[in-house]
Scaffold this active site. Structure first.
Site, PDB file in Angstrom:
ATOM      1  N   TYR A 179      40.369 -45.932 -39.859  1.00 41.30           N
ATOM      2  CA  TYR A 179      39.099 -45.428 -40.019  1.00 41.30           C
ATOM      3  C   TYR A 179      39.079 -45.118 -41.728  1.00 41.30           C
ATOM      4  CZ  TYR A 179      40.767 -40.384 -40.156  1.00 41.30           C
ATOM      5  OH  TYR A 179      41.320 -39.152 -40.813  1.00 41.30           O
TER       6      TYR A 179
ATOM      7  N   ARG B 298      41.746 -49.252 -49.296  1.00 44.52           N
ATOM      8  CA  ARG B 298      42.594 -48.680 -48.412  1.00 44.52           C
ATOM      9  C   ARG B 298      42.482 -49.022 -46.935  1.00 44.52           C
ATOM     10  NH1 ARG B 298      42.785 -42.054 -48.380  1.00 44.52           N
ATOM     11  NH2 ARG B 298      41.067 -42.435 -47.307  1.00 44.52           N
TER      12      ARG B 298
ATOM     13  N   ARG C  24      43.697 -53.713 -20.598  1.00 41.89           N
ATOM     14  CA  ARG C  24      44.685 -52.783 -20.821  1.00 41.89           C
ATOM     15  C   ARG C  24      46.084 -53.175 -20.895  1.00 41.89           C
ATOM     16  NH1 ARG C  24      47.710 -48.441 -19.666  1.00 41.89           N
ATOM     17  NH2 ARG C  24      47.633 -46.786 -21.376  1.00 41.89           N
TER      18      ARG C  24
ATOM     19  N   HIS D 201      49.948 -52.656 -23.489  1.00 42.81           N
ATOM     20  CA  HIS D 201      50.128 -52.053 -24.469  1.00 42.81           C
ATOM     21  C   HIS D 201      50.361 -53.074 -25.663  1.00 42.81           C
ATOM     22  CE1 HIS D 201      51.113 -48.636 -22.239  1.00 42.81           C
ATOM     23  NE2 HIS D 201      51.559 -47.846 -23.269  1.00 42.81           N
TER      24      HIS D 201
ATOM     25  N   LYS E 259      45.921 -44.806 -42.201  1.00 43.34           N
ATOM     26  CA  LYS E 259      45.043 -43.956 -41.864  1.00 43.34           C
ATOM     27  C   LYS E 259      44.470 -44.383 -40.323  1.00 43.34           C
ATOM     28  CE  LYS E 259      40.722 -41.882 -43.872  1.00 43.34           C
ATOM     29  NZ  LYS E 259      41.002 -40.442 -43.639  1.00 43.34           N
TER      30      LYS E 259
ATOM     31  N   GLU F 198      51.038 -32.319 -46.264  1.00 43.95           N
ATOM     32  CA  GLU F 198      49.565 -32.245 -46.712  1.00 43.95           C
ATOM     33  C   GLU F 198      48.839 -31.312 -45.636  1.00 43.95           C
ATOM     34  OE1 GLU F 198      47.802 -36.090 -46.090  1.00 43.95           O
ATOM     35  OE2 GLU F 198      49.287 -36.552 -44.319  1.00 43.95           O
TER      36      GLU F 198
ATOM     37  N   LEU G 272      49.237 -39.271 -46.432  1.00 49.62           N
ATOM     38  CA  LEU G 272      48.114 -40.250 -46.570  1.00 49.62           C
ATOM     39  C   LEU G 272      47.785 -40.158 -47.812  1.00 49.62           C
ATOM     40  CD1 LEU G 272      45.857 -42.273 -45.140  1.00 49.62           C
ATOM     41  CD2 LEU G 272      44.249 -40.451 -45.617  1.00 49.62           C
TER      42      LEU G 272
HETATM   43  N1  PLP Z   1      45.272 -36.595 -45.516  1.00 51.02           N
HETATM   44  C1  PLP Z   1      44.907 -36.528 -44.320  1.00 51.02           C
HETATM   45  C2  PLP Z   1      45.806 -36.263 -43.040  1.00 51.02           C
HETATM   46  C3  PLP Z   1      43.624 -36.909 -44.057  1.00 51.02           C
HETATM   47  O1  PLP Z   1      43.002 -37.104 -43.036  1.00 51.02           O
HETATM   48  C4  PLP Z   1      42.593 -37.012 -45.376  1.00 51.02           C
HETATM   49  C5  PLP Z   1      41.257 -37.409 -45.154  1.00 51.02           C
HETATM   50  O2  PLP Z   1      40.793 -37.599 -44.228  1.00 51.02           O
HETATM   51  C6  PLP Z   1      43.364 -36.772 -46.683  1.00 51.02           C
HETATM   52  C7  PLP Z   1      44.703 -36.468 -46.792  1.00 51.02           C
HETATM   53  C8  PLP Z   1      42.345 -36.930 -47.745  1.00 51.02           C
HETATM   54  O3  PLP Z   1      42.176 -38.492 -47.989  1.00 51.02           O
HETATM   55  P1  PLP Z   1      40.681 -38.668 -48.956  1.00 51.02           P
HETATM   56  O4  PLP Z   1      40.946 -38.049 -50.133  1.00 51.02           O
HETATM   57  O5  PLP Z   1      40.921 -40.088 -49.098  1.00 51.02           O
HETATM   58  O6  PLP Z   1      39.661 -38.342 -48.199  1.00 51.02           O
END
Ligand code: PLP
Length: 282
Positions: free
Chosen positions: A30, A49, A97, A99, A146, A179, A204
């Site tokens: 997403y 991304r 379904r 895997h 993501k 993070e 991320l």
């Molecule tokens: N880290 C995580 C785990 C996230 O889910 C997000 C955004 O949803 C971010 C960092 C920040 O990313 P962005 O600045 O691209 O929204």
């Protein structure tokens, strides 16, 4: 109004198949893009991304980046979003379904939704600053993708909310902060340099983070891209978090301990003010 696999429809009718692999396995990715003044912010970077996340999982882009841009703008327009976000999700599609990947080609599923946010409320939150709490980082080894599989992030955020905080900061086994549950984490050291975790496989790589690097350099401030410990964060002069839906939000307490003087600091506040000069619109 939502876009679901080729059609725009009211949210109450916007449903996906029970055998969508996103629903069954979290087999999808997403993106969330900020909308400001009715325009998409950093669309190009978010779609790049998205493409990277899909490539890593061997799911194809459901349509070209240009066509997806049209759908995003249409969702913004149909929902009359001046200030808010658009959410897009792509999964490996619908299949019986199992895997392993489907053996016959199935089209990836694409859903796009939009949300109006309350700008005054967000500004008030940023002016006050937020509380964060530390939670062990027990996610998988590829959180640079993501994916929609966010259960550890969900549980971490829930812990934060139950402790009266706004966000959870995830702590690796070595005591460093990776993070937030849905944001990147930053501190300003007592010497005044800005520190955030390197964009490796353990975080991320935020789009807001990348744009903020330009804003920081633009202001002649120093960045150190390195892991920092929770203890360093407790002793920081300032702390803040970044994400597309919140931009820069000052952190004023960590695990109940006051950061700096307990008020949003000048660096975080200044970066929040300057951010959109460095972001792309449209
Ligand atoms: N880290 C995580 C785990 C996230 O889910 C997000 C955004 O949803 C971010 C960092 C920040 O990313 P962005 O600045 O691209 O929204």
């Amino acid at each position: 109004m939502a876009y679901v696999n080729g059609r725009y429809m009211p949210m109450r009718n916007a449903v996906v198949h029970v055998e969508d692999r996103g629903y069954q396995f979290g087999d999808g990715v997403y993106e969330v893009c900020e909308v400001r003044g009715g325009e998409l912010i950093d669309r190009r970077r978010h779609l790049a991304r998205l493409k990277r996340s899909l490539d890593e999982l061997r799911i194809r882009m459901p349509m070209s980046e240009a066509a997806l841009g049209v759908v995003l703008r249409e969702v913004v327009a149909r929902n009359r979003i001046g200030y808010g976000t658009v959410y897009m999700q792509v999964t490996r599609g619908v299949a019986r379904r199992d895997h392993a990947f489907p053996t016959t080609e199935v089209p990836p599923s694409l859903v796009v939704t939009g949300r109006v946010l309350n700008r005054a409320r967000n500004e008030t939150l940023a002016a006050k600053g937020v509380a964060v709490v530390s939670v062990p980082d027990d996610r998988w080894g590829r959180v640079d993708i993501k994916t929609i599989g966010l259960l550890p992030n969900v549980l971490a955020r829930q812990t934060a909310i139950e402790k009266g905080a706004r966000e959870a900061w995830l702590i690796a086994k070595d005591g460093t902060v990776t993070e937030g549950a849905s944001s990147n984490a930053w501190i300003v050291t007592p010497a005044g340099s800005i520190v955030t975790h390197p964009a490796d496989h353990t975080i991320l790589s935020g789009i807001t983070r990348a744009v903020l690097f330009e804003a920081i350099k633009g202001q002649g401030l120093t960045i150190e891209e390195r892991p920092f410990t929770l203890n360093e964060a407790y002793a920081a002069r300032e702390a803040f978090l970044t994400s597309a839906s919140q931009i820069v939000v000052p952190v004023v307490t960590i695990d109940g301990r006051t950061v700096g003087d307990g008020k949003p600091g000048p660096i975080a506040t200044g970066l929040r003010r300057e951010f959109h000069r460095f972001a792309e619109r449209g």
